[in-house]
Design a protein around this motif. Structure first.
Motif, PDB file in Angstrom:
ATOM      1  N   LEU A  20       0.818  -1.209   0.000  1.00 40.90           N
ATOM      2  CA  LEU A  20       0.000   0.000   0.000  1.00 40.90           C
ATOM      3  C   LEU A  20       0.853   1.260   0.000  1.00 40.90           C
ATOM      4  CD1 LEU A  20      -2.778  -1.064   2.526  1.00 40.90           C
ATOM      5  CD2 LEU A  20      -2.861  -1.132   0.020  1.00 40.90           C
ATOM      6  N   ALA A  21       1.919   1.264   0.784  1.00 37.36           N
ATOM      7  CA  ALA A  21       2.797   2.431   0.829  1.00 37.36           C
ATOM      8  C   ALA A  21       3.396   2.724  -0.542  1.00 37.36           C
ATOM      9  CB  ALA A  21       3.904   2.215   1.861  1.00 37.36           C
ATOM     10  N   GLU A  22       3.720   1.670  -1.266  1.00 38.93           N
ATOM     11  CA  GLU A  22       4.343   1.851  -2.582  1.00 38.93           C
ATOM     12  C   GLU A  22       3.347   2.142  -3.690  1.00 38.93           C
ATOM     13  OE1 GLU A  22       7.203  -0.616  -5.698  1.00 38.93           O
ATOM     14  OE2 GLU A  22       7.060  -1.272  -3.608  1.00 38.93           O
ATOM     15  N   HIS A  23       2.170   1.493  -3.647  1.00 43.82           N
ATOM     16  CA  HIS A  23       1.250   1.556  -4.787  1.00 43.82           C
ATOM     17  C   HIS A  23      -0.057   2.298  -4.536  1.00 43.82           C
ATOM     18  CE1 HIS A  23       3.790  -1.236  -6.966  1.00 43.82           C
ATOM     19  NE2 HIS A  23       3.820  -2.006  -5.879  1.00 43.82           N
ATOM     20  N   CYS A  24      -0.487   2.405  -3.287  1.00 48.59           N
ATOM     21  CA  CYS A  24      -1.803   3.001  -2.976  1.00 48.59           C
ATOM     22  C   CYS A  24      -1.742   3.884  -1.737  1.00 48.59           C
ATOM     23  CB  CYS A  24      -2.850   1.912  -2.746  1.00 48.59           C
ATOM     24  SG  CYS A  24      -3.205   0.911  -4.143  1.00 48.59           S
ATOM     25  N   PRO A  25      -0.936   4.922  -1.737  1.00 45.99           N
ATOM     26  CA  PRO A  25      -0.857   5.745  -0.528  1.00 45.99           C
ATOM     27  C   PRO A  25      -2.176   6.463  -0.212  1.00 45.99           C
ATOM     28  CG  PRO A  25       0.338   6.769  -2.339  1.00 45.99           C
ATOM     29  CD  PRO A  25      -0.069   5.400  -2.800  1.00 45.99           C
ATOM     30  N   VAL A  65     -12.763  -4.458  -2.848  1.00 45.54           N
ATOM     31  CA  VAL A  65     -12.303  -3.377  -3.730  1.00 45.54           C
ATOM     32  C   VAL A  65     -12.524  -2.031  -3.037  1.00 45.54           C
ATOM     33  CG1 VAL A  65     -12.627  -2.293  -5.987  1.00 45.54           C
ATOM     34  CG2 VAL A  65     -12.889  -4.759  -5.759  1.00 45.54           C
ATOM     35  N   TRP A  66     -11.521  -1.165  -3.182  1.00 44.64           N
ATOM     36  CA  TRP A  66     -11.605   0.208  -2.703  1.00 44.64           C
ATOM     37  C   TRP A  66     -11.383   1.127  -3.906  1.00 44.64           C
ATOM     38  CZ3 TRP A  66      -9.636  -3.741   0.024  1.00 44.64           C
ATOM     39  CH2 TRP A  66     -10.013  -3.880   1.352  1.00 44.64           C
ATOM     40  N   ALA A  67     -12.317   2.030  -4.156  1.00 45.34           N
ATOM     41  CA  ALA A  67     -12.178   2.985  -5.246  1.00 45.34           C
ATOM     42  C   ALA A  67     -11.485   4.241  -4.724  1.00 45.34           C
ATOM     43  CB  ALA A  67     -13.542   3.347  -5.807  1.00 45.34           C
ATOM     44  N   ARG A  68     -10.655   4.798  -5.570  1.00 47.57           N
ATOM     45  CA  ARG A  68      -9.987   6.056  -5.209  1.00 47.57           C
ATOM     46  C   ARG A  68     -11.003   7.175  -5.335  1.00 47.57           C
ATOM     47  NH1 ARG A  68      -4.099   7.934  -7.301  1.00 47.57           N
ATOM     48  NH2 ARG A  68      -3.891   9.694  -5.879  1.00 47.57           N
ATOM     49  N   SER A  69     -11.099   7.972  -4.288  1.00 52.52           N
ATOM     50  CA  SER A  69     -12.076   9.065  -4.339  1.00 52.52           C
ATOM     51  C   SER A  69     -11.425  10.397  -4.644  1.00 52.52           C
ATOM     52  CB  SER A  69     -12.833   9.170  -3.025  1.00 52.52           C
ATOM     53  OG  SER A  69     -11.987   9.027  -1.917  1.00 52.52           O
TER      54      SER A  69
END
Length: 119
Positions: free
Chosen positions: A22-27, A115-119
């Motif tokens: 997550l730190a690398e790809h989805c902060p 799944v989590w969508a970026r808001s």
């Protein structure tokens, strides 16, 4: 994409692996929520199946997808919490923390996708 096979007797290392991914790809994602979902899914696989699981983490520009395969064809279900140690807390937590949850039966078991969508 990152794939992790179940280490024998170890479902705890998924938290640190997930945090690094997550730190690398989805902060942008709520790291605590994702780690809790991953922990619950792996713990449920160990507790309610023959113990093997496969975790896949995939980050796109607009969403994070977590998939966990296990050997049971039985879908998770919401049940009354058992405060004497019988469980019933994890699946409702997964449903409330993820943006979307799907369960797909497979010939070898099932895949749970959060799944989590970026808001």
């Amino acid at each position: 994409m990152y794939v992790m096979e179940s280490p024998p007797g170890d479902s705890i290392s998924v938290r640190s692996v997930t945090a690094g991914f997550l730190a690398e790809h989805c902060p942008w994602v709520d790291r605590d929520a994702v780690q809790l979902v991953v922990t619950e899914l792996t713990a449920n696989a160990v507790r309610h199946t023959q113990g093997w699981w496969r975790l896949r983490l995939r980050a796109e520009a607009d969403e994070l997808c977590v998939e966990l395969d296990d050997g049971s064809t039985r879908a998770p279900e919401v049940r009354a919490p058992d405060f004497t140690g019988g469980g019933g807390f994890g699946w409702p937590m997964v449903l409330s923390l993820a943006g979307r949850v799907e369960v797909r039966r497979r010939a070898y078991g099932k895949t749970v996708r959060a799944v989590w969508a970026r808001s």
